[in-house]
Design an enzyme around this catalytic site. Structure first.
Site, short mmCIF file in Angstrom:
data_model
loop_
_atom_site.label_atom_id
_atom_site.label_comp_id
_atom_site.label_asym_id
_atom_site.label_seq_id
_atom_site.Cartn_x
_atom_site.Cartn_y
_atom_site.Cartn_z
CE1 TYR A 1 -3.27 -2.74 -0.01
CE2 TYR A 1 -3.91 -2.14 2.20
CZ TYR A 1 -4.09 -2.91 1.07
OH TYR A 1 -5.09 -3.84 1.04
CG ASP B 1 -7.33 -4.37 3.62
OD1 ASP B 1 -8.38 -4.38 4.27
OD2 ASP B 1 -7.12 -3.56 2.68
CE LYS C 1 1.09 -17.34 -1.70
NZ LYS C 1 0.65 -18.73 -1.98
CG ASP D 1 -2.18 -19.69 -0.40
OD1 ASP D 1 -1.37 -19.84 0.53
OD2 ASP D 1 -2.01 -20.23 -1.52
CG ASP E 1 -12.70 -6.80 5.33
OD1 ASP E 1 -12.48 -6.23 6.41
OD2 ASP E 1 -12.93 -6.19 4.28
#
Length: 371
Positions: A142, A250, A193, A226, A254
């Protein structure tokens, strides 16, 4: 009793609606000796753009730097979809995080037993869920440079976002996670990852070294992000503290919100380093639910995440643990009494609006406090 200075930034959409309920709680606490709070309000996001053509003004930013904690509502909405990129509502939130150096984002995901059936997962999967997601907030993709869209000609463009992490950034967010775990169930799961991303390789190396050097008593698990997302949906109660980068945090927070039954239930705290001279730290507290433009102005928004975010402010910024407990227990008791906003309604429960839910929670705080 110390006076605590709060900057309230209601923002856009339902932000002002849920902030109004916290303002009522603050006023009640001031009136009944549960704290001494001075509040000031400012504009951020689309509201700031409408007034000043920027997502947050320098003057408001100065107030944020001077206060003891920022209480933030929400920003954004379709009204500002076409504003310049640098002035988009979300830019105000990003500037607050960056300028206040709020690198540690704490997002608890707690499934109250009364709401277990509101989750999209089976009751046995989420009932009693209590996990903490620790998201690195000021680095990663970001904020990394270059961040551009290039015109290649012939109708072709190339978009570039850059994932960047330094050792110190990973160490400091890892330290927050390990220290939190010591106060909980002593388990940390580090999500990255490393199989396809060099930043993941470094993240893994730094977390492993930090664990061995400073926190060998805490159980550390390395999880590919993942696969971790899948495990969060399959059996989330296997986790205690999850630490991860800005992007994955992020997304995963959620997911965690829906495990609890509603985005309207998830609070957050964004923290900076403790100042060794004063023992204080810059901090901002906000619900995760966003501006929800589809229900703005209807009086049906769920203020619980806003209340819970303020409870985190009481706990992490002001050391008012007993008062934070009152607010958190008041939320649980209100839900147990069958009082619901529309997003968490269930058969046999009383569905109320934003104001009525605020009344119920504040009334329960008063009962618990004996006031």
């Amino acid at each position: 009793m110390a006076t605590h200075k709060l900057l309230l930034l209601p923002g856009d959409g339902i932000g002002p609606e849920v902030m109004a309920e916290v303002k009522r709680l603050i006023a009640w606490m001031n009136a009944h000796g549960l704290g001494t709070f001075e509040t000031e309000e400012g504009l951020v996001g689309g509201a700031s753009y409408d007034a000043d053509k920027v997502a947050i003004t320098d003057a408001t930013m100065a107030k944020a730097l001077a206060c003891d904690a920022v209480i933030f509502g929400a920003v954004g909405g379709p009204k500002w979809a076409s504003v310049p990129y640098e002035a988009r509502p979300e830019a105000g939130l990003l500037r607050l995080r960056k300028d206040l150096k709020l690198y540690a984002n704490l997002r608890p995901a707690i499934c109250y037993p009364a709401l277990a059936d509101a989750s999209s997962l089976k009751r046995e999967v989420v009932d009693g869920l209590d996990i903490m997601i620790v998201r690195e907030l000021t680095g990663g993709v970001y904020f990394g440079e270059p961040k551009v869209i290039q015109d290649l000609g012939d109708g072709q463009k190339r978009a570039i976002d850059t994932q960047v992490y330094d050792t110190f950034e990973i160490e400091r967010i890892g330290r927050v996670a390990f220290e939190l775990a010591r106060k909980r169930n002593n388990k940390v799961a580090s999500f990255e990852k490393r199989n396809v991303m060099k930043s993941g390789v470094l993240w893994n190396e730094v977390m492993t070294a930090l664990h061995a050097r400073e926190f060998p008593d805490v159980t550390l698990e390395h999880v590919l992000a993942d696969a971790g997302g899948m495990q969060m949906v399959r059996w989330p109660k296997q986790f205690d503290v999850i630490v991860t980068d800005n992007l994955f945090g992020d997304l995963l927070s959620d997911i965690a919100a829906m495990l609890t039954g509603s985005l309207g239930m998830l609070p957050s705290a964004s923290l900076g380093d403790v100042d060794p001279a004063t023992g204080t730290r810059k901090a901002m507290y906000e619900p995760v639910h966003g501006s929800a433009p589809d229900i703005t102005g209807k009086g049906v928004a769920n203020p619980i995440a806003m209340f819970a975010s303020f409870a985190m402010a009481l706990r992490y910024s002001f050391g008012l643990a007993k008062e934070a407990d009152f607010v958190e227990q008041a939320i649980a008791n209100t839900l147990n009494a069958g009082i619901r906003t529309a997003d968490i309604k269930a058969e046999g429960c009383k569905v109320v609006g934003t104001r009525e839910m605020g009344d119920a929670v504040i009334s329960e705080v008063a009962r618990l406090a004996g006031a």
